[in-house]
Scaffold this motif. Structure first.
Motif, PDB file in Angstrom:
ATOM      1  N   TYR A  48       0.814  -1.151  -0.079  1.00 38.52           N
ATOM      2  CA  TYR A  48       0.075   0.137  -0.023  1.00 38.52           C
ATOM      3  C   TYR A  48       1.037   1.136   0.024  1.00 38.52           C
ATOM      4  CZ  TYR A  48      -3.341   3.575   1.610  1.00 38.52           C
ATOM      5  OH  TYR A  48      -4.202   4.603   1.804  1.00 38.52           O
ATOM      6  N   VAL A  49       0.555   2.364  -0.970  1.00 42.42           N
ATOM      7  CA  VAL A  49       1.559   3.302  -1.055  1.00 42.42           C
ATOM      8  C   VAL A  49       0.374   4.624  -0.891  1.00 42.42           C
ATOM      9  CG1 VAL A  49       2.821   4.627  -2.501  1.00 42.42           C
ATOM     10  CG2 VAL A  49       3.463   2.304  -2.272  1.00 42.42           C
ATOM     11  N   ASP A  50       0.842   5.668  -0.283  1.00 37.90           N
ATOM     12  CA  ASP A  50      -0.267   6.857  -0.159  1.00 37.90           C
ATOM     13  C   ASP A  50       0.947   8.064   0.124  1.00 37.90           C
ATOM     14  OD1 ASP A  50      -2.494   8.032   0.702  1.00 37.90           O
ATOM     15  OD2 ASP A  50      -1.453   8.689   2.398  1.00 37.90           O
ATOM     16  N   GLY A  51       0.635   8.817  -1.230  1.00 41.01           N
ATOM     17  CA  GLY A  51       1.364  10.127  -1.054  1.00 41.01           C
ATOM     18  C   GLY A  51       1.490  10.977  -2.493  1.00 41.01           C
ATOM     19  N   ASP A  52       2.325  11.943  -2.508  1.00 42.05           N
ATOM     20  CA  ASP A  52       2.442  12.499  -3.744  1.00 42.05           C
ATOM     21  C   ASP A  52       3.761  11.916  -4.764  1.00 42.05           C
ATOM     22  OD1 ASP A  52       4.062  13.790  -2.149  1.00 42.05           O
ATOM     23  OD2 ASP A  52       2.969  15.651  -1.990  1.00 42.05           O
ATOM     24  N   VAL A  53       4.238  10.929  -4.418  1.00 44.60           N
ATOM     25  CA  VAL A  53       4.934  10.387  -5.272  1.00 44.60           C
ATOM     26  C   VAL A  53       4.202   8.954  -5.693  1.00 44.60           C
ATOM     27  CG1 VAL A  53       7.227   8.837  -5.829  1.00 44.60           C
ATOM     28  CG2 VAL A  53       7.155  11.036  -4.310  1.00 44.60           C
ATOM     29  N   ALA A  54       3.942   8.847  -7.314  1.00 40.75           N
ATOM     30  CA  ALA A  54       3.191   7.784  -7.754  1.00 40.75           C
ATOM     31  C   ALA A  54       3.693   6.270  -7.301  1.00 40.75           C
ATOM     32  CB  ALA A  54       3.131   7.913  -9.111  1.00 40.75           C
ATOM     33  N   TYR A  55       2.623   5.364  -7.121  1.00 34.64           N
ATOM     34  CA  TYR A  55       2.857   4.106  -6.850  1.00 34.64           C
ATOM     35  C   TYR A  55       3.771   3.410  -7.701  1.00 34.64           C
ATOM     36  CZ  TYR A  55       2.136  -0.989  -5.966  1.00 34.64           C
ATOM     37  OH  TYR A  55       2.157  -2.162  -5.641  1.00 34.64           O
ATOM     38  N   ARG A  56       4.784   2.579  -6.848  1.00 31.89           N
ATOM     39  CA  ARG A  56       5.665   1.629  -7.599  1.00 31.89           C
ATOM     40  C   ARG A  56       5.643   0.281  -6.725  1.00 31.89           C
ATOM     41  NH1 ARG A  56       9.392   2.873 -11.636  1.00 31.89           N
ATOM     42  NH2 ARG A  56      10.197   0.817 -10.703  1.00 31.89           N
ATOM     43  N   ASP A  57       5.772  -0.741  -7.286  1.00 33.62           N
ATOM     44  CA  ASP A  57       5.904  -2.258  -6.780  1.00 33.62           C
ATOM     45  C   ASP A  57       7.044  -1.953  -5.838  1.00 33.62           C
ATOM     46  OD1 ASP A  57       3.432  -2.959  -7.691  1.00 33.62           O
ATOM     47  OD2 ASP A  57       4.360  -4.158  -9.439  1.00 33.62           O
ATOM     48  N   PHE A  58       8.086  -1.487  -6.265  1.00 30.40           N
ATOM     49  CA  PHE A  58       9.174  -1.099  -5.130  1.00 30.40           C
ATOM     50  C   PHE A  58       9.952   0.155  -5.385  1.00 30.40           C
ATOM     51  CE2 PHE A  58      10.751  -3.811  -8.952  1.00 30.40           C
ATOM     52  CZ  PHE A  58      11.949  -3.028  -9.230  1.00 30.40           C
ATOM     53  N   TRP A  59      10.343   0.787  -4.449  1.00 28.97           N
ATOM     54  CA  TRP A  59      11.114   2.165  -4.784  1.00 28.97           C
ATOM     55  C   TRP A  59      12.393   2.095  -5.353  1.00 28.97           C
ATOM     56  CZ3 TRP A  59       7.373   5.371  -4.573  1.00 28.97           C
ATOM     57  CH2 TRP A  59       6.429   5.235  -3.609  1.00 28.97           C
ATOM     58  N   ILE A  60      12.729   3.101  -6.370  1.00 32.63           N
ATOM     59  CA  ILE A  60      13.861   3.070  -6.978  1.00 32.63           C
ATOM     60  C   ILE A  60      14.374   4.430  -6.547  1.00 32.63           C
ATOM     61  CG2 ILE A  60      13.598   1.207  -8.617  1.00 32.63           C
ATOM     62  CD1 ILE A  60      13.187   3.634 -10.717  1.00 32.63           C
ATOM     63  N   GLY A  61      15.517   5.062  -7.492  1.00 30.95           N
ATOM     64  CA  GLY A  61      16.109   6.334  -7.169  1.00 30.95           C
ATOM     65  C   GLY A  61      15.407   7.379  -7.752  1.00 30.95           C
ATOM     66  N   THR A  62      14.234   6.978  -8.397  1.00 34.06           N
ATOM     67  CA  THR A  62      13.506   8.246  -9.001  1.00 34.06           C
ATOM     68  C   THR A  62      11.848   7.805  -8.885  1.00 34.06           C
ATOM     69  OG1 THR A  62      13.206   9.576 -10.984  1.00 34.06           O
ATOM     70  CG2 THR A  62      13.471   7.575 -11.350  1.00 34.06           C
ATOM     71  N   THR A  64       7.638   9.368 -10.033  1.00 33.97           N
ATOM     72  CA  THR A  64       6.652  10.379 -10.614  1.00 33.97           C
ATOM     73  C   THR A  64       5.975  11.035  -9.713  1.00 33.97           C
ATOM     74  OG1 THR A  64       6.580   8.682 -12.509  1.00 33.97           O
ATOM     75  CG2 THR A  64       4.755  10.529 -12.229  1.00 33.97           C
ATOM     76  N   PRO A  65       6.231  12.526  -9.701  1.00 34.57           N
ATOM     77  CA  PRO A  65       5.228  13.388  -8.702  1.00 34.57           C
ATOM     78  C   PRO A  65       4.054  13.591  -9.234  1.00 34.57           C
ATOM     79  CG  PRO A  65       7.555  14.214  -9.471  1.00 34.57           C
ATOM     80  CD  PRO A  65       7.246  13.145 -10.327  1.00 34.57           C
ATOM     81  N   LEU A  66       3.123  13.468  -8.405  1.00 35.14           N
ATOM     82  CA  LEU A  66       1.880  13.701  -8.480  1.00 35.14           C
ATOM     83  C   LEU A  66       1.288  15.200  -8.046  1.00 35.14           C
ATOM     84  CD1 LEU A  66       0.431  10.408  -6.978  1.00 35.14           C
ATOM     85  CD2 LEU A  66       1.016  10.901  -9.544  1.00 35.14           C
ATOM     86  N   GLU A  67       0.278  15.663  -9.001  1.00 32.93           N
ATOM     87  CA  GLU A  67      -0.347  17.001  -8.354  1.00 32.93           C
ATOM     88  C   GLU A  67      -1.160  16.865  -7.214  1.00 32.93           C
ATOM     89  OE1 GLU A  67      -2.449  18.597 -11.663  1.00 32.93           O
ATOM     90  OE2 GLU A  67      -0.960  18.814 -13.121  1.00 32.93           O
ATOM     91  N   LYS A  68      -1.625  15.610  -6.976  1.00 27.28           N
ATOM     92  CA  LYS A  68      -2.302  15.764  -5.569  1.00 27.28           C
ATOM     93  C   LYS A  68      -2.043  14.182  -5.250  1.00 27.28           C
ATOM     94  CE  LYS A  68      -7.065  14.845  -7.322  1.00 27.28           C
ATOM     95  NZ  LYS A  68      -8.509  14.765  -7.260  1.00 27.28           N
TER      96      LYS A  68
END
Length: 346
Positions: A48-62, A64-68
């Motif tokens: 489960y991911v919540d915030g203004d960086v788009a969901y990824r199955d696992f985090w990498i070094g970059t 996708t910023p979200l507007e909301k």
């Protein structure tokens, strides 16, 4: 000498025995010189991911910023992997695949393509093929539910190479790639040298990297960098894992954190990771980790922290829960995540 017919019977009976046990590392001896081993694991993740960086199955070094802010939940088993090792005297061949190869959908079958991770041949002190870069210290990767854990602070790269081992010293020629530049003119291999120290206290590696990078305007630039990483035993079964990387390391650090070249300039970065694993009992343990990477030219600044709890239900089956945060400070966005994992080691 074992006959071909007998080898087949031995193989079949060994596989039947292996399938009915929970022991890790199934080895089949074909002769005095020949044997085959099977391994890997099955891993199932609920994330489960919540915030203004788009969901990824696992985090990498970059990311996708979200507007909301947005939230998303997924249940998947892509990290599952299978490997086979073939040994004939002094010759070893190793192949490993997982299921991060893409394809499939979440509507009907959730099918995904297998992906090659490792494929190499080792003869005495020489290794040739695709595997972890010699620049990378895998023993310094922390235990985590998120794939690899805080990749922003890790050297994390697999590629083709020829490596020579001389005791504690290793040197390799590895596949070049001027990410962000002119890859068509990459004519010189990357050069890696590494020295390993090991003892009852743990292990530490010192690595150096030298490369020729080619810019889009046809210029050649020299890039160098260094790394120190290790795992130190502390109290009981506890350990402290760390990594520190500095220099013109580009694609070697942070899993797409920053390119080797930004315009005509060679990127310079600093990255580090610190993780402590504590055993509450013989089978219950937690890891607290923090990783960060900062780039001078692009200004990228990324970090991740997490804390987890793992319990072995059997020797081969573990369940774990993890919470953490991934932040892109240079873009003022971040996301929290929670993950539940089941891992059965074959």
């Amino acid at each position: 000498m074992i006959t071909s017919k007998y080898k087949k019977l031995l193989l079949a009976s060994s596989l039947c025995v292996a399938a009915g046990t929970a022991n890790a590392g199934y080895e089949i001896k074909l002769s005095d010189e020949d044997k085959i081993s099977f391994g890997g694991y099955i891993k199932v993740d609920a994330r489960y991911v919540d915030g203004d960086v788009a969901y990824r199955d696992f985090w990498i070094g970059t990311g996708t910023p979200l507007e909301k802010s947005a939230s998303q939940f997924r249940l998947f088993a892509n990290e599952t992997r299978f490997n086979t090792k073939y040994v004939h005297g002094d010759v070893t061949g190793f192949i490993e695949m997982d299921f991060w190869g893409g394809g499939g959908n979440e509507i009907i079958s959730n099918s995904v393509h297998p992906r090659l991770r490792h494929a190499f041949i080792k003869y005495k002190d020489v290794l040739a093929g695709q595997t972890w870069s010699t620049f990378m210290n895998t023993s310094a990767i922390p235990e985590s539910a998120d794939f690899a854990g805080a990749t922003v602070g890790l050297v994390f790269i697999r590629q083709g190479q020829v490596r020579y081992n001389m005791g504690n010293f290793q040197v390799s020629l590895e596949n070049p790639e001027s990410w962000g530049g002119d890859t068509a003119n990459d004519s010189m291999p990357d050069v890696v040298a590494r020295y390993n120290l090991k003892g009852d206290w743990g292990s530490v590696s010192f690595s150096a990297l030298g490369r020729q990078l080619n810019t889009t305007l046809g210029n050649s630039e020299t890039a160098i960098g260094a790394s120190i990483a290790g795992r130190i035993k502390t109290f009981g079964k506890d350990d402290f894992r760390f990594q520190l990387h500095k220099g013109e390391l580009g694609r070697y650090v942070g899993v797409a954190f920053t390119k080797d070249l930004v315009g005509e300039k060679v990127e310079d970065l600093t990255a580090y990771l610190a993780a402590y694993r504590h055993y509450w009992t013989e089978t219950l343990r937690s890891t607290v980790l923090y990783g960060r990477a900062e780039a001078d030219v692009s200004g990228a600044d990324r970090s991740q922290w997490s804390v987890n709890l793992f319990q072995n239900l059997t020797k081969q089956l573990a369940v774990g829960v993890e919470v953490g945060n991934f932040e892109m400070a240079d873009q003022n966005v971040d996301s929290n995540y929670a993950q539940l994992s089941f891992k059965y080691v074959l």
